[in-house]
Design a protein around this motif. Sequence first.
Motif, PDB file in Angstrom:
ATOM      1  N   THR A 175      21.764  30.896  42.879  1.00 47.96           N
ATOM      2  CA  THR A 175      21.259  32.129  42.266  1.00 47.96           C
ATOM      3  C   THR A 175      20.208  31.803  41.200  1.00 47.96           C
ATOM      4  OG1 THR A 175      23.330  33.306  42.682  1.00 47.96           O
ATOM      5  CG2 THR A 175      21.916  34.187  40.943  1.00 47.96           C
ATOM      6  N   HIS A 176      20.464  30.770  40.417  1.00 48.37           N
ATOM      7  CA  HIS A 176      19.505  30.323  39.395  1.00 48.37           C
ATOM      8  C   HIS A 176      18.171  29.938  40.039  1.00 48.37           C
ATOM      9  CE1 HIS A 176      17.594  27.889  36.296  1.00 48.37           C
ATOM     10  NE2 HIS A 176      17.686  26.832  37.078  1.00 48.37           N
ATOM     11  N   LEU A 177      18.226  29.206  41.156  1.00 49.32           N
ATOM     12  CA  LEU A 177      16.988  28.797  41.848  1.00 49.32           C
ATOM     13  C   LEU A 177      16.219  30.021  42.364  1.00 49.32           C
ATOM     14  CD1 LEU A 177      18.301  25.682  43.808  1.00 49.32           C
ATOM     15  CD2 LEU A 177      16.562  25.668  42.000  1.00 49.32           C
ATOM     16  N   ILE A 178      16.961  30.999  42.887  1.00 50.45           N
ATOM     17  CA  ILE A 178      16.329  32.226  43.386  1.00 50.45           C
ATOM     18  C   ILE A 178      15.668  32.980  42.224  1.00 50.45           C
ATOM     19  CG2 ILE A 178      16.762  34.488  44.455  1.00 50.45           C
ATOM     20  CD1 ILE A 178      19.085  33.035  46.022  1.00 50.45           C
ATOM     21  N   GLU A 179      16.354  33.035  41.088  1.00 53.89           N
ATOM     22  CA  GLU A 179      15.805  33.708  39.901  1.00 53.89           C
ATOM     23  C   GLU A 179      14.559  32.991  39.368  1.00 53.89           C
ATOM     24  OE1 GLU A 179      19.200  33.735  37.352  1.00 53.89           O
ATOM     25  OE2 GLU A 179      19.994  35.625  38.169  1.00 53.89           O
ATOM     26  N   GLN A 180      14.427  31.717  39.694  1.00 52.39           N
ATOM     27  CA  GLN A 180      13.246  30.952  39.300  1.00 52.39           C
ATOM     28  C   GLN A 180      12.110  31.096  40.308  1.00 52.39           C
ATOM     29  OE1 GLN A 180      12.750  28.977  36.373  1.00 52.39           O
ATOM     30  NE2 GLN A 180      14.512  30.189  35.757  1.00 52.39           N
ATOM     31  N   GLY A 181      12.314  31.951  41.315  1.00 50.62           N
ATOM     32  CA  GLY A 181      11.253  32.241  42.279  1.00 50.62           C
ATOM     33  C   GLY A 181      11.324  31.444  43.570  1.00 50.62           C
TER      34      GLY A 181
END
Length: 351
Positions: A175-181
């Motif tokens: 989820t963190h990676l997705i939030e980073q684009g």
Amino acid sequence: MAANRASIADLAKKLNISVSTVSRALNNHTSISESTRKKVWQLAREVNYQPNHLAAALRKGRSNLLGVMVPHIEGHFFSSVMHGIETVASKVGFNIMICQSNENVANEKKNIESLMNAQVEGILVSLARNTHDFKHFEKVSTRAIPLVFFDRVLEGINVSSVIIDDYLGAYQAVTHLIEQGCQRIAHFAGPQHLNIYKNRQRGYLDALQAHGLPHEQELIFTCDMKTEDGVEGMEKLLALPVPPDAVFSASDFSAVGAMQVLKARRVQVPEDIALVGFSNETFTSLTEPRITSVDQRCEQMGQSAVKLFLEMLEDKSGQFSPRRIVLQPELLVRESSLRLQHHLTPHVMAK
């Protein structure tokens, strides 16, 4: 009589008295006269007699030994778990016997036999990577020796265990990676018969689905989680027609292998490919850039495993139901995954 081999029987023979008299004299029993006690103690000092504490403990039905088996000691994770185990065990008078399987099930089987032969009062185990069944642990259960698994447990086995919520840790990482684009996230997956790797892959897949991203099989590389596996996996991913823009590795070791390849190819981390590992090994905060990772509460895991063993030991009913303790992970965000610097908040940044 060899100075370093003297036994109670040797003392008895030399003094021409019974073994039981020597034993009672060494324990300062009131039934033994003062003169006899003095003679026994004087000879014991002369021949450097050392009492066999294990034999004495076993006569009382206790060895005060706790067996611990780990895949390996190197690295931060298992050494920190061991520290947690020893902290609690020593406070309640237990000594630790440590065995390493070196990720080999044959060694694991031998170690189990050795621990049982040493009359340990309980066994704490983290499984070898290639352990596929529970058979060699059945003897432990048959002898009613408390058995607690930690970190690595076989799926589908109802045993007492202490684990981290691997699913949640993986879900948070992706989820963190997705939030980073990141939109095309690869996964280095471990052997799926072990709970930790199965649950980390589930967390990866569910996070993709929850955010509307497709699951692409070509982006999952299953391996043994070693550094060289990370090297091989990253080279395969870079050879794809469309390489990933991020990698979530179920181990820090394969994550650092991936980073070696990216540096050698002059691929920018995290700008071109972001990277997240799992375990918070010490080296993750020493690389350049530092690697984002999931902390596994190592010491707490060790402490909880001993406490669960003690619960089982104290239960005299013979009806102890296996209990699973689940610890909460923590995502430690570092530079290897920070594509959007303004998303960073002080409380999530690893020190």
